[in-house]
Each structure stands twice: as structure tokens, then as C-alpha cells.
Design an enzyme around this catalytic site. Sequence first.
Site, PDB file in Angstrom:
ATOM      1  N   LYS A 136      27.250 -48.829 -58.181  1.00 43.62           N
ATOM      2  CA  LYS A 136      28.284 -48.685 -56.909  1.00 43.62           C
ATOM      3  C   LYS A 136      29.179 -49.548 -57.375  1.00 43.62           C
ATOM      4  O   LYS A 136      29.027 -50.895 -57.735  1.00 43.62           O
ATOM      5  CB  LYS A 136      27.369 -49.255 -55.675  1.00 43.62           C
ATOM      6  CG  LYS A 136      28.121 -48.949 -54.591  1.00 43.62           C
ATOM      7  CD  LYS A 136      28.087 -49.737 -53.293  1.00 43.62           C
ATOM      8  CE  LYS A 136      28.624 -51.091 -53.498  1.00 43.62           C
ATOM      9  NZ  LYS A 136      30.155 -50.979 -53.490  1.00 43.62           N
TER      10      LYS A 136
ATOM     11  N   GLU B 106      25.133 -62.282 -61.205  1.00 43.49           N
ATOM     12  CA  GLU B 106      26.254 -63.109 -61.797  1.00 43.49           C
ATOM     13  C   GLU B 106      27.383 -63.406 -60.825  1.00 43.49           C
ATOM     14  O   GLU B 106      27.850 -62.560 -60.245  1.00 43.49           O
ATOM     15  CB  GLU B 106      27.051 -62.191 -62.985  1.00 43.49           C
ATOM     16  CG  GLU B 106      27.559 -62.849 -63.957  1.00 43.49           C
ATOM     17  CD  GLU B 106      29.158 -63.399 -63.694  1.00 43.49           C
ATOM     18  OE1 GLU B 106      29.312 -64.195 -62.775  1.00 43.49           O
ATOM     19  OE2 GLU B 106      29.784 -62.558 -64.191  1.00 43.49           O
TER      20      GLU B 106
ATOM     21  N   CYS C 205      35.453 -64.476 -62.462  1.00 45.81           N
ATOM     22  CA  CYS C 205      34.551 -65.275 -62.523  1.00 45.81           C
ATOM     23  C   CYS C 205      34.358 -66.522 -63.176  1.00 45.81           C
ATOM     24  O   CYS C 205      33.974 -67.802 -62.748  1.00 45.81           O
ATOM     25  CB  CYS C 205      33.140 -64.628 -62.340  1.00 45.81           C
ATOM     26  SG  CYS C 205      33.004 -63.826 -64.035  1.00 45.81           S
TER      27      CYS C 205
ATOM     28  N   GLU D 273      35.038 -71.158 -54.580  1.00 46.20           N
ATOM     29  CA  GLU D 273      35.739 -70.357 -55.680  1.00 46.20           C
ATOM     30  C   GLU D 273      36.905 -69.681 -54.670  1.00 46.20           C
ATOM     31  O   GLU D 273      36.580 -68.952 -53.726  1.00 46.20           O
ATOM     32  CB  GLU D 273      34.577 -69.004 -55.914  1.00 46.20           C
ATOM     33  CG  GLU D 273      35.238 -68.098 -56.917  1.00 46.20           C
ATOM     34  CD  GLU D 273      34.426 -67.297 -57.509  1.00 46.20           C
ATOM     35  OE1 GLU D 273      33.334 -66.595 -56.717  1.00 46.20           O
ATOM     36  OE2 GLU D 273      34.145 -67.275 -58.891  1.00 46.20           O
TER      37      GLU D 273
HETATM   38  P1  NAI Z   1      31.616 -58.979 -52.701  1.00 44.47           P
HETATM   39  O1  NAI Z   1      30.600 -59.893 -53.286  1.00 44.47           O
HETATM   40  O2  NAI Z   1      31.369 -58.661 -51.242  1.00 44.47           O
HETATM   41  O3  NAI Z   1      31.513 -57.601 -53.596  1.00 44.47           O
HETATM   42  C1  NAI Z   1      31.047 -57.236 -54.646  1.00 44.47           C
HETATM   43  C2  NAI Z   1      30.315 -55.983 -54.708  1.00 44.47           C
HETATM   44  O4  NAI Z   1      29.183 -56.204 -53.852  1.00 44.47           O
HETATM   45  C3  NAI Z   1      30.961 -54.832 -54.201  1.00 44.47           C
HETATM   46  O5  NAI Z   1      30.650 -53.903 -55.113  1.00 44.47           O
HETATM   47  C4  NAI Z   1      30.673 -54.820 -52.704  1.00 44.47           C
HETATM   48  O6  NAI Z   1      30.621 -53.558 -52.270  1.00 44.47           O
HETATM   49  C5  NAI Z   1      29.331 -55.218 -52.949  1.00 44.47           C
HETATM   50  N1  NAI Z   1      28.612 -55.594 -51.893  1.00 44.47           N
HETATM   51  C6  NAI Z   1      28.975 -56.357 -50.573  1.00 44.47           C
HETATM   52  N2  NAI Z   1      28.345 -56.463 -49.711  1.00 44.47           N
HETATM   53  C7  NAI Z   1      27.094 -55.819 -50.280  1.00 44.47           C
HETATM   54  C8  NAI Z   1      25.402 -55.961 -49.476  1.00 44.47           C
HETATM   55  N3  NAI Z   1      25.279 -56.432 -48.614  1.00 44.47           N
HETATM   56  N4  NAI Z   1      24.673 -55.442 -50.222  1.00 44.47           N
HETATM   57  C9  NAI Z   1      24.931 -54.805 -51.619  1.00 44.47           C
HETATM   58  N5  NAI Z   1      26.023 -54.910 -51.982  1.00 44.47           N
HETATM   59  C10 NAI Z   1      27.220 -55.540 -51.360  1.00 44.47           C
HETATM   60  O7  NAI Z   1      32.889 -59.597 -53.022  1.00 44.47           O
HETATM   61  P2  NAI Z   1      34.262 -59.599 -52.222  1.00 44.47           P
HETATM   62  O8  NAI Z   1      33.985 -59.694 -50.684  1.00 44.47           O
HETATM   63  O9  NAI Z   1      35.011 -58.341 -52.707  1.00 44.47           O
HETATM   64  O10 NAI Z   1      35.069 -61.040 -52.631  1.00 44.47           O
HETATM   65  C11 NAI Z   1      34.686 -62.149 -52.113  1.00 44.47           C
HETATM   66  C12 NAI Z   1      34.760 -63.499 -52.984  1.00 44.47           C
HETATM   67  O11 NAI Z   1      33.630 -63.216 -53.823  1.00 44.47           O
HETATM   68  C13 NAI Z   1      36.073 -63.501 -53.716  1.00 44.47           C
HETATM   69  O12 NAI Z   1      36.979 -64.220 -53.027  1.00 44.47           O
HETATM   70  C14 NAI Z   1      35.124 -64.200 -54.963  1.00 44.47           C
HETATM   71  O13 NAI Z   1      35.216 -65.628 -54.706  1.00 44.47           O
HETATM   72  C15 NAI Z   1      33.905 -63.744 -55.034  1.00 44.47           C
HETATM   73  N6  NAI Z   1      33.806 -62.596 -56.001  1.00 44.47           N
HETATM   74  C16 NAI Z   1      33.120 -63.172 -57.254  1.00 44.47           C
HETATM   75  C17 NAI Z   1      33.092 -62.203 -58.367  1.00 44.47           C
HETATM   76  C18 NAI Z   1      32.434 -62.376 -59.636  1.00 44.47           C
HETATM   77  O14 NAI Z   1      32.867 -61.815 -60.671  1.00 44.47           O
HETATM   78  N7  NAI Z   1      31.577 -63.401 -59.683  1.00 44.47           N
HETATM   79  C19 NAI Z   1      33.612 -60.716 -58.255  1.00 44.47           C
HETATM   80  C20 NAI Z   1      34.082 -60.307 -56.891  1.00 44.47           C
HETATM   81  C21 NAI Z   1      34.374 -61.501 -55.982  1.00 44.47           C
END
Ligand code: NAI
Length: 499
Positions: A188, A263, A297, A395
Site C-alpha cells: 500500500k 522503520e 527519516c 520529528e
Molecule cells: P503516516 O505514518 O500516517 O503514513 C505512512 C503510511 O502509513 C501511509 O501509507 C499511510 O497511509 C499509512 N497509515 C496511516 N495510518 C495507518 C493505519 N492506521 N494503519 C496502517 N497504515 C496506516 O505518516 P503521515 O501522517 O503521512 O506523516 C506524519 C509524520 O510521520 C511526518 O510528519 C513524519 O514525522 C512522520 N513520517 C515518517 C516517515 C519516515 O520515513 N520515517 C515517513 C512519513 C512520515
Amino acid sequence: MTSTARPSGRNQTSRVVRHQMYIGGRFEDALSGGTLEVYDPATEGVIATCPAGDAKDVDRAVRAATSAFYGGWRKVTAQERGRVLLRLADRIRARRGELAELETRNSGKPIVEAEYDMDDTATCFEYYGGLATKINGEVLPVPAEAMAFALREPVGVAGQIIPWNYPLLMAAWKIAPALAAGCTVVLKPAEQTPLSILALAQDFEAVGIPPGVVNIVTGDGPGAGAPLVVHPDVRKIAFTGSAEVGKLIMRAAADQLKRVSLELGGKSPNIFFNDADFENAVDGALFGTFINQGEVCSAGSRVLVQRDIYRKFIDAAAAKAKTIKLGNGLDRETKMGPLVSSEQRDRVVRYLEIGRGEGKLAVGGGIPKALDWGWYVEPTIFYDVDNSATIAQEEIFGPVMSVIPFTDEAEAIRIANATPYGLAAAVWTRDIFKAFRVVKALEAGIVWVNHMQPTFVEAPWGGYKASGFGRELGHWAVEEYLETKQVFINLDEKPIGWY
Ligand code: NAI
Ligand code: MG
């Protein structure tokens, strides 16, 4: 600060392309018929729609992946799995320009960075294409008259959930090792950035990926991600994203004792000693924090600077940050594009407001006035930040640097490790003794010396502490998709006689 003198309404300049997701070797709508809008962050216009997949679509995809696994992929030779991955790498190289442009249009990143991402994506598939034939078991010297083996077998259907910052590259980091291991996949993508992986899926059949072996289900987190995590036929979840969602996934997976790798980003220290090469150090601090608009990240967003060079460092970094050219990523002169979404821009702007109360502003601090459209944030440097401040602990995932002074090596190490996270760190010094002492003392899964951010598919990627567990890249990633089966073969023809 959020309100600038901008035109109101929507900046809709381009045709909206309707995309479908990829299930069982076919492009499909969501069963519900629902769609999500996909944006160009530089224009704020809708460029596409993709299906809003839900639990029913996830179920279809998992069924396709399950029958592909049991129906054939498990029996495909390692050589053939490797060739498939190598052919996919060739397609990515052939389509480099087109895929990079799509990535920039959908994520905002500068085109030059998107082109590097495409090269890394191809290299990732190549690496695992080669590795597919090097996954060996072991023969074990048990004391009995026997032979014992450890066989490595694919876990089965892997569920993979990825973020929006490196859309196609993150897909490669997940899909390539899973296929090398012999798993099938339901991936996804992030709801913000589904376009590049859907474009690549057009080539899956031609390179020899059988229907159902890789399925792409689009949708948002609660709608499509959550049902993937709890689907009983998904044997493993690999996730990259926020710590918040990482915790949700771990809790949800616990009910089925499903294996998980996470991660989760970080708040990585980038440490500059007095004896570092000054020009390189300033560049390294900016690059470490601002690459990909800071949506990384491993961003080195906590910049620790030794006191003798502290003032000079801030002045030089601020002067250089002012020269970073913001703009549409498609422009080759652009060094920093917009953030991926209005939500992410607003999240970062909230941190800028918090930062004004926690540190002194050297440069940036707001939304650039010169750009009418696009979710831009100025490259921002706060200094005299205490490590306990919110902007030093959380972050931000945007172009925001917090500079923290330190006096000596012991203090640098103490501050560097004083964070719940432990993804990455970097240390800049010409003193090899000091460099290695600090490397050993840092609690981080990735440590760079006199550089920050170069990433190679051969080397492990992942975090200590709250940055998650499991490792991507290298042979470590394949481990995440393998089971280990102990086999004992008795060679004693009259072995038992116990009862
Ligand atoms: P997120 O963690 O919500 O999204 C990442 C992925 O998880 C997306 O594909 C999303 O659809 C999915 N997701 C969201 N809720 C889920 C759930 N309940 N069950 C399963 N999958 C789910 O990240 P978001 O909201 O886009 O960004 C928020 C913060 O997260 C950013 O400001 C950043 O700090 C952090 N982040 C960190 C990343 C990294 O590479 N470590 C990448 C993206 C965001
Ligand atoms: Mg979220």
C-alpha cells in the site's frame, strides 16, 4: 504566519488522470467505486485520482497474493526470481526520465533528486536480483548420528505499507527483498504519492512477474492500511512511516502474533567538532537537514556544534541557506521543492511557531512570500536550542534545523543520545581517534563520519530505540521475509528402543 497574500480557490491547471490499482495482474477500481485525489504540491492542483481501496480490496489482493504464492511463485527457481528483478531494474533505467518527472510532479522533490532516486530504485532491484540466488541454508554439526539443516523459506504473503517521501524507492526497498526471498506482496503506497509505483506496475507482467505476485492497493491508512495489517493471511507487515502509526500497527499485529518490521524515523544528531573541515561541515549540515525538503527519516535536524566554531558556523549556515533556490521541482535550478501536502506544510509551520519560543531564528521561519502556489516552507535554522525543546525532540519532517552548542566530546555524546529515537547520526572531525570513539558511543542504526545521508543498498538501514526494529537493505532485508526451518535426519538405523 499561515496566512499569506495568496490567491484563493484552486489552482487547477492540468488534466486529471484517473488511475486504477493493481490486483491479481489487472488494473482495477475499488469495489466501492471510491476515489482519492492526488495533488501536485508545487501547483496545489489535482493531477490524478486513484482508487480509495478498503478492506474488500485488500482482501481481493491478499487472496491473489496467497494463490500466487501457493500456486507457483514458491516453486519458481531463485535464478528466475533474480532475472525478473533484473529485468525490472532495466525497465526503470529505460523509463528514468518519465518516472523521475512523475515522482517530482507528485511529491514535490527536485527533479535532480528524483533522478537519483530512480537510479537507486533500479540499483535496489538489481542488487536483490543478484541476491536471490545467494540465499542459503546451513548444515549443522549436531552430535547425534544424523544430519541437521537449517532451511530458509519465504514467510508467505508480505503486507507492506510505505510513506510519501521517497515513493518509488521505498516501494523498491520493500518489494525487491520480498521477491528475492520468494514471498508475494500486497503493497500500500502512501495516499499522497501512489503514481510512480502504479506507473511501474505497467511493466510487471512484461518483466515476468506473474499475476498476484505483486499487488498494489491504493487508499488511505485507516481504509486500506489497517485492514492489510489485520488480514489473517498476511504473514508479515513491513512498515515505514510515523512512530504513531508504527505503534498502532504493532498493537494490531499482536493479536495474530504477526511478525512486524518498523522503520519510524528519528531526530538524528549531526555533530560538528572544532577540527572539522569548516566548509564541508557547513554544507554537510545543510545537506543533512534540507535534502528532500527535510522530509527524510534520517534528517540530521539536530545540529550539534562545538563552541569554538559555533557562532561562525551559524552565520555561514544561515548565509548559505539563504541561497537555496526554492521552486517547482521540475525546474532543474530548484534545490528545494514544496512539502508533499498542505497537511505536512501546516504541521511544519506549527513547529516553526513553537520554535520561535524555543530558540533564536537565524534564517527562514515561514512560508516564502514570492511563490503564489505550492506548499513551500523556507529553509529554517534555529540556534541556541536546548536539547529538551520540542523542536529538538520531535520529528518535524520539513526543512527545519535546530542548532545546539556543546563543549566537549562527552557532552556531545550525551546530547546526541538524549532522544527517544536512534535512527541515524553523523560526526565530523579530522581526528580518527575521536571519530571512532564517538561512532561506538552513538545509539543509532546508521552512523556517518564526515558526511551525512549517503545510502547504499549493500548496507543495513534501520534504527535503535524508538526508530523501530528490523533492517532494510543488504542481506538483512531478506532475513525479514524468511522463516528458518530446522530439519533433523536420523542416520542411525536402530535409533530408538526407548519403550
Ligand atoms: P503516516 O505514518 O500516517 O503514513 C505512512 C503510511 O502509513 C501511509 O501509507 C499511510 O497511509 C499509512 N497509515 C496511516 N495510518 C495507518 C493505519 N492506521 N494503519 C496502517 N497504515 C496506516 O505518516 P503521515 O501522517 O503521512 O506523516 C506524519 C509524520 O510521520 C511526518 O510528519 C513524519 O514525522 C512522520 N513520517 C515518517 C516517515 C519516515 O520515513 N520515517 C515517513 C512519513 C512520515
Ligand atoms: Mg498519518
